[in-house]
Write a protein that holds these residues in place. Sequence first.
Motif, PDB file in Angstrom:
ATOM      1  N   ASN A  73       0.806  -1.226   0.000  1.00  0.00           N
ATOM      2  CA  ASN A  73       0.000   0.000   0.000  1.00  0.00           C
ATOM      3  C   ASN A  73       0.840   1.278   0.000  1.00  0.00           C
ATOM      4  O   ASN A  73       0.301   2.377   0.007  1.00  0.00           O
ATOM      5  CB  ASN A  73      -0.968  -0.008   1.187  1.00  0.00           C
ATOM      6  CG  ASN A  73      -0.233  -0.057   2.525  1.00  0.00           C
ATOM      7  OD1 ASN A  73       0.870   0.468   2.665  1.00  0.00           O
ATOM      8  ND2 ASN A  73      -0.850  -0.699   3.503  1.00  0.00           N
TER       9      ASN A  73
ATOM     10  N   SER B  14      -8.509  -7.816  10.091  1.00  0.00           N
ATOM     11  CA  SER B  14      -7.847  -6.510  10.057  1.00  0.00           C
ATOM     12  C   SER B  14      -7.463  -6.096  11.476  1.00  0.00           C
ATOM     13  O   SER B  14      -8.143  -6.427  12.436  1.00  0.00           O
ATOM     14  CB  SER B  14      -8.799  -5.468   9.475  1.00  0.00           C
ATOM     15  OG  SER B  14      -8.369  -4.174   9.833  1.00  0.00           O
ATOM     16  N   GLY B  15      -6.365  -5.360  11.590  1.00  0.00           N
ATOM     17  CA  GLY B  15      -5.985  -4.832  12.894  1.00  0.00           C
ATOM     18  C   GLY B  15      -6.458  -3.403  13.076  1.00  0.00           C
ATOM     19  O   GLY B  15      -6.258  -2.820  14.143  1.00  0.00           O
ATOM     20  N   THR B  16      -7.065  -2.821  12.044  1.00  0.00           N
ATOM     21  CA  THR B  16      -7.473  -1.411  12.150  1.00  0.00           C
ATOM     22  C   THR B  16      -8.960  -1.196  11.888  1.00  0.00           C
ATOM     23  O   THR B  16      -9.483  -0.132  12.160  1.00  0.00           O
ATOM     24  CB  THR B  16      -6.700  -0.532  11.138  1.00  0.00           C
ATOM     25  OG1 THR B  16      -6.986  -1.012   9.821  1.00  0.00           O
ATOM     26  CG2 THR B  16      -5.204  -0.570  11.382  1.00  0.00           C
TER      27      THR B  16
ATOM     28  N   ARG C  13     -10.148  -9.364   6.051  1.00  0.00           N
ATOM     29  CA  ARG C  13      -9.701  -9.054   4.685  1.00  0.00           C
ATOM     30  C   ARG C  13      -9.400 -10.332   3.912  1.00  0.00           C
ATOM     31  O   ARG C  13      -8.778 -11.255   4.438  1.00  0.00           O
ATOM     32  CB  ARG C  13      -8.430  -8.216   4.719  1.00  0.00           C
ATOM     33  CG  ARG C  13      -8.616  -6.851   5.330  1.00  0.00           C
ATOM     34  CD  ARG C  13      -7.429  -5.947   4.996  1.00  0.00           C
ATOM     35  NE  ARG C  13      -7.325  -4.837   5.929  1.00  0.00           N
ATOM     36  CZ  ARG C  13      -8.093  -3.746   5.910  1.00  0.00           C
ATOM     37  NH1 ARG C  13      -9.041  -3.634   5.000  1.00  0.00           N
ATOM     38  NH2 ARG C  13      -7.924  -2.790   6.798  1.00  0.00           N
TER      39      ARG C  13
HETATM   40  C1  LIG Z   1      -4.134  -4.535   3.621  1.00  0.00           C
HETATM   41  C2  LIG Z   1      -3.665  -3.267   4.212  1.00  0.00           C
HETATM   42  O1  LIG Z   1      -3.397  -2.313   3.467  1.00  0.00           O
HETATM   43  N1  LIG Z   1      -3.559  -3.222   5.563  1.00  0.00           N
HETATM   44  C3  LIG Z   1      -3.113  -2.016   6.261  1.00  0.00           C
HETATM   45  C4  LIG Z   1      -4.001  -1.739   7.455  1.00  0.00           C
HETATM   46  O2  LIG Z   1      -3.876  -2.825   8.342  1.00  0.00           O
HETATM   47  P1  LIG Z   1      -5.015  -3.902   8.625  1.00  0.00           P
HETATM   48  O3  LIG Z   1      -4.513  -4.669   9.802  1.00  0.00           O
HETATM   49  O4  LIG Z   1      -5.085  -4.721   7.372  1.00  0.00           O
HETATM   50  O5  LIG Z   1      -6.296  -3.161   8.840  1.00  0.00           O
HETATM   51  O6  LIG Z   1      -3.546  -0.568   8.112  1.00  0.00           O
HETATM   52  C5  LIG Z   1      -2.231  -0.671   8.660  1.00  0.00           C
HETATM   53  C6  LIG Z   1      -1.917   0.604   9.391  1.00  0.00           C
HETATM   54  O7  LIG Z   1      -1.958   1.696   8.573  1.00  0.00           O
HETATM   55  C7  LIG Z   1      -1.238  -0.967   7.538  1.00  0.00           C
HETATM   56  O8  LIG Z   1       0.013  -1.174   8.092  1.00  0.00           O
HETATM   57  C8  LIG Z   1      -1.698  -2.193   6.740  1.00  0.00           C
HETATM   58  O9  LIG Z   1      -0.879  -2.401   5.633  1.00  0.00           O
END
Ligand SMILES: CC(=O)N[C@H]1[C@@H](OP(=O)(O)O)O[C@H](CO)[C@@H](O)[C@@H]1O
Length: 550
Positions: free
Chosen positions: A381, A506-508, A513
């Motif tokens: 990303n 997802s962690g956020t 996902r």
């Molecule tokens: C697929 C994706 O783009 N996931 C993102 C997103 O994390 P997730 O855990 O997937 O929500 O947010 C993170 C923080 O900004 C970033 O590190 C990561 O790459």
Amino acid sequence: MSTTIDYGKIKQFAARYPKPNGVSFSYGTAGFRTKAELLDSVIFRVGILGALRSKKLDSKTIGVMITASHNPEEDNGVKLVDPYGEMLEQKWEIYATQLANAHNADVLVNVIKDIVTVNDIDPTKESTVVYARDTRPSGVRLVEALEHGLKAVNANLVNFGIKTTPQLHYVTRCYNTLGTEASYGEPTEEGYYKKLAIAYRKIVEGLPRLPKIKVDAANGVGAPKLRELAKFIDEDILDVEVINDDIDTRGKLNFQCGADFVKTQQRVPLGLVLPAEQRAASLDGDADRIVYYYNDSDGTFKLLDGDKIASLAAGFIMELIKASGLEEINVGVVQTAYANGSSTNYLTKVLGVPVSCVSTGVKHLHHEAEKYDVGVYFEANGHGTVLFSPSSQARIRKAEGKTPENISALEKLRALIDLINQTVGDALSDLLLVEAILTYRRWTPKQWDQAYTDLPNRLVKVVVSNRHIFKTTDAERKLLEPKGLQEKIDLLVQQYKDGRSFVRPSGTEDVVRVYAEAATRHGCDELAFKVAGLVYDEAGGIGGRPTEFL
Ligand SMILES: CC(=O)N[C@H]1[C@@H](OP(=O)(O)O)O[C@H](CO)[C@@H](O)[C@@H]1O
Ligand SMILES: [Mg+2]
């Protein structure tokens, strides 16, 4: 002013920041992140934790950034930054979560007392916290909550104002290295711009300037900061036009623009007219991510994402190291499961560079990159940077070089060490890095893109009743739980040429996902939507089954 911890005072302050009922907070991949209106008590408590961390680390300055990055404007978030600009030590994430969830002031005080005891913290030590926020309107109120948390424990406050996330990481390291041999720079915004601008000039000086680049700043903090940076760089070496720069109109931040939008939608942002074969870039809302792109002559949109940037940077650095005559400096690249299979193939087979795959989240990438002399890490990303180990930096600085080629390569390597924000991925620093390499190579975006062709890929979100039932292994590429689901995914993947798919919580965001890639666009989409359908049906999908799921 007394520096010791006064629990009565904490209780008084805490009364103004009651924890909202029925919500549970968790310090995730990017700290706490949710609707801004829920965050006052969390941020107040993060202030307290920042001060405790500073006391624990011999009064070193701790950073706090208030931002929700690429997420919608009404969200906000907060994360703590350790003394050298790294993410908060993982063990302390648990304390952050415990503090945020303490349901009243008495429980809060008990959690604080526990942290003090377990970590053997001397309560009388001074503590200092430097903090900044992005352009979100809610940031004003949340900074106040943070300041109250800091005042409740008599910390020293350093308000760094509105900044990009990487600027806050930069300044945190600067404060803690000031006057030492490892000095990272002047702890000011101006110091940051000067350091980058001088290094950039050293690499591109004397080379023909590239055509103008348009940069979509997501209507966020990157807009004024990129303009500021550009003031320090002469127009004869960088021609940049900032678009999507409206930070005053509500609702525009990240709306149909920015790095995340461009990466996930695979199209140009709102407000950008992009003639064929001209490059443009998009930043995210707090300017720690960047992606490049262009339209091909037949109008096809072409993305140059974090994987392409990593490949460009690794190729350039390897070439310079070879030309410098320095031996035994190893370069490695760190990716996550979201890296396109073609990029991994190119890096390992064509560039011949070792690649490691780690779990999603900057801290994992950063940590792994530290294992190399020069570690290049990027998330697909667009979040990433390059780390030069202390010993490789020392060798590069000391070496004299035998030939003019050696000397010129060493000069460029030294400039790169300063150009790259080594504390964290930084869209402004990465922009200059890419511009410098393209200038040096005299490459159009199309030439850069020719290194390899991305496999078609798709990212799908599935809303489920409880994403915490998903447990992964093998750098998140395989599911351990729910039991039996991985076997079913494997059966689907086998049906597609070059197929690959994985599922992780997802962690956020409160979603699961699904990622898929395959040799053809049709195959990739079919695989992604079949796996998404499987997850929805077998692991508690809620909110209506999306029609595109197969
Ligand atoms: C697929 C994706 O783009 N996931 C993102 C997103 O994390 P997730 O855990 O997937 O929500 O947010 C993170 C923080 O900004 C970033 O590190 C990561 O790459
Ligand atoms: Mg960001």
